[in-house]
Design a protein around this motif. Structure first.
Motif, PDB file in Angstrom:
ATOM      1  N   CYS A  23      -7.592   4.385   0.397  1.00  0.00           N
ATOM      2  CA  CYS A  23      -7.152   4.653  -0.925  1.00  0.00           C
ATOM      3  C   CYS A  23      -8.128   5.600  -1.419  1.00  0.00           C
ATOM      4  O   CYS A  23      -7.955   6.771  -2.012  1.00  0.00           O
ATOM      5  CB  CYS A  23      -6.808   3.455  -1.668  1.00  0.00           C
ATOM      6  SG  CYS A  23      -6.488   4.043  -3.446  1.00  0.00           S
ATOM      7  N   ASN A  73      -7.682  -0.790   3.807  1.00  0.00           N
ATOM      8  CA  ASN A  73      -6.741   0.135   2.858  1.00  0.00           C
ATOM      9  C   ASN A  73      -7.495   0.399   1.660  1.00  0.00           C
ATOM     10  O   ASN A  73      -6.976   1.563   1.108  1.00  0.00           O
ATOM     11  CB  ASN A  73      -5.491  -0.881   2.475  1.00  0.00           C
ATOM     12  CG  ASN A  73      -4.673  -1.205   3.888  1.00  0.00           C
ATOM     13  OD1 ASN A  73      -4.832  -0.324   4.822  1.00  0.00           O
ATOM     14  ND2 ASN A  73      -3.800  -2.066   3.430  1.00  0.00           N
ATOM     15  N   SER A 114      -0.996   3.026  -3.629  1.00  0.00           N
ATOM     16  CA  SER A 114      -2.159   2.819  -2.997  1.00  0.00           C
ATOM     17  C   SER A 114      -3.063   1.987  -3.939  1.00  0.00           C
ATOM     18  O   SER A 114      -3.883   1.383  -3.489  1.00  0.00           O
ATOM     19  CB  SER A 114      -2.684   4.133  -2.533  1.00  0.00           C
ATOM     20  OG  SER A 114      -2.886   4.816  -3.826  1.00  0.00           O
ATOM     21  N   ASP A 121       0.788  -1.197  -0.010  1.00  0.00           N
ATOM     22  CA  ASP A 121      -0.038  -0.176  -0.078  1.00  0.00           C
ATOM     23  C   ASP A 121       0.909   1.233   0.084  1.00  0.00           C
ATOM     24  O   ASP A 121       0.662   2.345  -0.667  1.00  0.00           O
ATOM     25  CB  ASP A 121      -1.050  -0.229   1.413  1.00  0.00           C
ATOM     26  CG  ASP A 121      -2.103   1.272   1.094  1.00  0.00           C
ATOM     27  OD1 ASP A 121      -2.788   1.268   0.326  1.00  0.00           O
ATOM     28  OD2 ASP A 121      -2.042   1.846   1.880  1.00  0.00           O
ATOM     29  N   ASN A 158      -2.374  -0.719  -5.545  1.00  0.00           N
ATOM     30  CA  ASN A 158      -2.149  -1.957  -5.059  1.00  0.00           C
ATOM     31  C   ASN A 158      -3.084  -2.587  -4.301  1.00  0.00           C
ATOM     32  O   ASN A 158      -3.356  -3.710  -4.360  1.00  0.00           O
ATOM     33  CB  ASN A 158      -0.601  -2.123  -4.563  1.00  0.00           C
ATOM     34  CG  ASN A 158       0.555  -2.112  -5.429  1.00  0.00           C
ATOM     35  OD1 ASN A 158       0.216  -2.243  -6.450  1.00  0.00           O
ATOM     36  ND2 ASN A 158       1.834  -1.871  -4.887  1.00  0.00           N
ATOM     37  N   SER A 159      -3.789  -1.806  -3.563  1.00  0.00           N
ATOM     38  CA  SER A 159      -5.022  -2.171  -2.764  1.00  0.00           C
ATOM     39  C   SER A 159      -6.165  -2.931  -3.585  1.00  0.00           C
ATOM     40  O   SER A 159      -6.714  -3.847  -3.202  1.00  0.00           O
ATOM     41  CB  SER A 159      -5.593  -1.206  -1.860  1.00  0.00           C
ATOM     42  OG  SER A 159      -6.132  -0.132  -2.642  1.00  0.00           O
TER      43      SER A 159
END
Length: 893
Positions: free
Chosen positions: A649, A645, A605, A601, A607-608
């Motif tokens: 985001c 997360n 971010s 993360d 990637n969440s």
């Protein structure tokens, strides 16, 4: 009552060939008293029929009439209500129950007694008499009123005997001889009396004449008595002889009985001995296997398994009463207990050594996996240990403490082993995820684990701080020039302020996705294999038959016995034990996963999104296998963190949209967060294709698009360099194009709204901009329209001083064709300065302005024709001239 009985016999029953035996005066119970009589009757003809007849006085009261009759054979029960106290009530149970109240208890008793006698004499099916005194059913009713009522007929019932055929024939012959027997009964009786006296005298004379024969008969009787005495004497002697024989036979019978008892006892004793020998005898081979069997070889393990099962059968045999008091049984049980304890101790020590030996082999293999993103396989360890599964089951049923000790030892050992493996595995994953070079890996390898992990995270996260600062400042100032590309215009909204968007491309995100998927793919089979092994090795999914009850493991790993009453819950408790053991063995997985997720993360971010899809898929797969398993629970907990997360985001992007500051010196163009939303949507649509958590993305879409709409309007209102309508038009056109291209179903309403906003603000901008080339002419005709609106007729407007023909010609002269073209050229340049190159809306706006200019031209011509008719005043240029102006200006630029 006697008079009534005679009257009823005469008037009702005699004409029907019936004889009245008993009568009782009754009324129905619980109703208004309407007296009637119940009569017990028999027919005079054969076969005899017994009836109970209800007789009632006529309405006029001058005679009796027969109202109802029941066959006595239909009577099932007579209830006298009370057998000890006087009670006039009674019930007769025919096809229904009839309840009566007699005028007196004596009448009721007499009637019931008569019914009983008739039932005993004539019926095969006996009537049941309830609450009736036994004396009433055995004797006739005492003399008195009831006797007089019965008229002796009841006694006649007892003494009555039918005449046989011969007697009937004699009486008929006698009455034929005496023809007057019927007409003159007294004369017939006198004759019979005289004949009887003559017969009696003849009998006496005959007896007196036979005295000699009587004496002879008496003498013969005396002789017979003497013979009888002699016979009795012989019988007595025979009896004495038989008595001695009887005593001897009794002795023989007693002896035979004792022999039979002894035989039976010997047979039972032999059965008991055979039972004990068959079920409590352990072979020498089994004893040798338990004492000396090789627990390291397959054959030795098989021999120990067979011996332990045989020992368990011997120890669990159900002894019969008294067996536990036998010295041999006690000695054998003591032998079994010693064998059990010694073998359990030997087995426990051997398995502890196996755990340690296998652990050293497993630890030596860890070096092969340090540089690879793979987890060591424990299948060899599991395969070797599963050979002892049956012995572990035996240990569970016989030696709970040692079984629990082995369980704790295995859990403690595996906890340390897996903790090392998992930490090394996640360190490699973090290094690969952060994009560290091989040299960096070598440098980190020399550091302790915790320091290495910490350093690689901090360096990978803070190494691009310069780029981060630059991109953040560009976001805050929004210094966007027309020469910058869309990518350079985008700010660091991608990474929530941690990494530059230009540093992150599709390849980086794909690499992260593959690493994260590989991490989950390695963890999942590892946990499933370990859980399957624990279930099989410790026999925690089979319902055992031990009378000691089941066991469960608390969170500290200590096993505690449970009462036998909860034995039926063994399967669910075993599953709880497996999950608790797994929780302790793999307690570091959740922590490491959360740490890896936090690193991903921080890197990006976005990637969440990948983590949410991958984690959701793995949670769904684990729940399909076992919703209550350790893997399902752990991944579910981590999924909560990933979802948090993801929400963070989305919230961060919305927050940075709200914090955007625009530059006062440069035009706005496409706002960065609009571009970021486009990138987010493109990425999300790729990631969430056929994903289980599509609903979370749809909710995030709605939040983001509403924030984009709101902040586009906010920036447009604050813009000083670029007109508000241009900001709105360009950005909503971009949003509309993005939503139309991606075809996001949940944002269809927003797509239509974006199109409407783009169209509206395009129209507003065109109208507002076109007022400048013909500004005075616009003001003049606005004044004309205002006069018409005030009530001035259109043909009279030319008489207004400020709007007469001369003023109109003066204004038109100020806008010759060359000036109009020059003004349009300036307008084109101004529009070109307002619009950005990214959206390529210049030609669209210019064409809309052309249409609007033509519409205004036609409007002006219409006003001139209506308000200044016949004046011959026209514009200095035509529509064709305007089309040429617009075309030439567009081509020249």
């Amino acid at each position: 009552m006697t008079a009534i009985k005679h009257a009823l016999q005469r008037d009702i029953f005699t004409p029907n060939d019936e004889r009245l035996l008993s009568i009782v005066n009754v009324c129905k119970a619980g109703k208004k008293k309407k007296n009637c009589f119940l009569c017990a009757t028999v027919t005079t003809e054969r076969p005899v029929q017994v009836k109970v007849v209800k007789v009632k006085k006529s309405d006029k009261g001058d005679f009796y009439k027969r109202q109802m009759a029941w066959e006595l054979r239909d009577l099932s029960e007579v209830d006298a209500k009370d057998a000890t106290k006087e009670n006039p009530e009674f019930d007769l149970h025919f096809e229904k129950v009839y309840r009566w109240v007699a005028s007196s208890t004596a009448e009721k008793n007499s009637f019931i007694s008569c019914i009983w006698k008739l039932n005993q004499r004539y019926l095969r099916k006996k009537v049941e008499f309830v609450n009736v005194s036994p004396q009433l059913l055995e004797e006739s009713v005492p003399s008195g009123e009831s006797q007089s009522v019965a008229g002796g007929d009841e006694d006649a019932l007892d003494d009555y005997q039918e005449l046989n055929t011969r007697e009937e024939q004699d009486i008929e012959n006698m009455m034929e001889v005496c023809e007057y027997a019927i007409s003159n009964a007294e004369a017939f009786a006198d004759k019979l009396s005289r004949e009887l006296q003559v017969l009696d005298g003849a009998n006496i004379q005959s007896i007196m004449a036979s005295e000699k024969q009587v004496n002879i008969l008496m003498q013969l009787l005396d002789e017979a008595l003497s013979e009888v005495d002699a016979i009795e004497g012989k019988l007595l002697s025979y009896e004495e002889m038989l008595q001695s024989v009887k005593e001897q036979m009794d002795q023989i019978s007693q002896s035979n009985r004792l022999i039979q008892i002894s035989k039976t006892n010997n047979g039972q004793l032999l059965d008991e001995i055979q039972f004990l020998v068959n079920y409590m005898d352990l072979s020498k081979g089994h004893i040798r296997a338990l004492q000396e069997g090789d627990l390291s070889s397959p054959k030795g393990i098989e021999a120990c398994i067979n011996a332990s099962e045989a020992l368990l059968q011997c120890m669990n045999v159900a002894l019969r009463p008294g067996h536990d008091s036998l010295w041999a049984v006690k000695q054998q049980q003591s032998l079994f207990a010693d064998l059990r304890d010694n073998f359990a101790r030997r087995l426990t020590n051997h398995l502890n050594n196996v755990f340690v030996h296998q652990g050293h082999d497993q630890s030596s293999a860890l070096s092969q996996h340090t540089a690879e993103l793979t987890l060591p396989k424990h299948s060899p360890l599991h395969r070797d240990l599963l050979r002892y599964a049956k012995l572990m089951e035996w240990l569970k049923n016989t030696q709970r403490e040692k079984y629990e000790g082995l369980s704790r030892t295995y859990v403690d050992y595996m906890t340390r082993l897996y903790e090392r493996e998992i930490k090394d595995f996640f360190e490699v994953a973090k290094i690969k995820m952060a994009g560290t070079t091989k040299e960096g890996k070598g440098k980190f390898a020399t550091l302790p684990r915790k320091e290495s992990a910490l350093k690689q995270e901090t360096e990978s996260l803070h190494g691009s701080s310069g780029k981060l600062t630059g991109s953040t400042s560009s976001l805050n100032k929004l210094a966007v020039s027309s020469s910058n590309s869309r990518r350079s215009q985008s700010s660091s909204l991608l990474d929530m302020g941690n990494m530059s968007a230009s540093d992150l491309d599709v390849a980086d995100r794909t690499k992260f996705d593959k690493i994260f998927e590989q991490v989950l793919s390695e963890l999942e089979p590892l946990c499933l294999a370990e859980q399957d092994f624990i279930s099989k090795f410790f026999k925690l999914q089979q319902q055992t038959g031990s009378a000691q009850g089941e066991t469960t493991d608390d969170l500290d790993g200590a096993l505690q016995s449970r009462p036998a009453s909860e034995h039926r819950h063994s399967i669910s408790s075993d599953k709880d034990m497996v999950r608790q053991m797994m929780n302790k063995i793999f307690h570091s997985i959740e922590t490491e996963l959360n740490s890896l997720i936090a690193l991903g993360d921080k890197i990006d971010s976005f990637n969440s999104l990948y983590m949410l899809v991958k984690m959701s898929h793995h949670v769904w797969t684990a729940e399909n296998v076992d919703p209550a398993s350790f893997l399902s629970t752990t991944l579910g907990n981590v999924l909560v963190t990933v979802k948090r997360n993801f929400d963070k985001c989305i919230s961060g992007q919305i927050r940075q949209m709200e914090e955007v500051k625009i530059s006062k010196k440069s035009k706005v163009g496409i706002l960065p967060f609009v571009t970021v939303f486009e990138e987010f949507a493109e990425l999300a649509e790729t990631i969430f294709r056929n994903a289980e958590r599509r609903g979370d993305l749809d909710k995030a879409y709605v939040k983001l698009i509403r924030a984009v709409f709101m902040n586009v309007e906010k920036v447009a209102n604050e813009s000083q360099k670029t007109p508000r309508d241009v900001v709105m038009m360009e950005n909503f056109h971009h949003i509309f194009s993005t939503l139309s291209r991606l075809k996001i179903s949940c944002l269809e309403t927003e797509r239509k709204e974006a199109k409407q906003k783009y169209t509206d603000h395009l129209q507003y901008y065109v109208i507002n901009s076109l007022g400048q080339p013909l500004e005075k002419l616009n003001h003049f005709f606005e004044g004309v329209e205002a006069r018409v609106a005030q009530g001035v007729r259109e043909e009279e407007v030319s008489y207004q001083l400020a709007f007469n023909k001369q003023e109109l010609r003066k204004v038109i002269k100020e806008y010759p064709g060359k000036e109009v073209k020059k003004g349009l050229d300036n307008l084109y340049k101004k529009v070109d300065k307002h619009l950005c190159e990214e959206e390529s809306l210049l030609q669209v706006v210019w064409h809309s302005m052309q249409d609007e200019f033509i519409r205004q031209y036609k409007h002006f011509e219409g006003l001139i024709n209506r308000c200044y008719p016949g004046s011959g005043i026209t514009m200095d240029f035509t529509i064709q001239d305007m089309l040429e102006y617009f075309s030439s200006i567009a081509q020249s630029h």
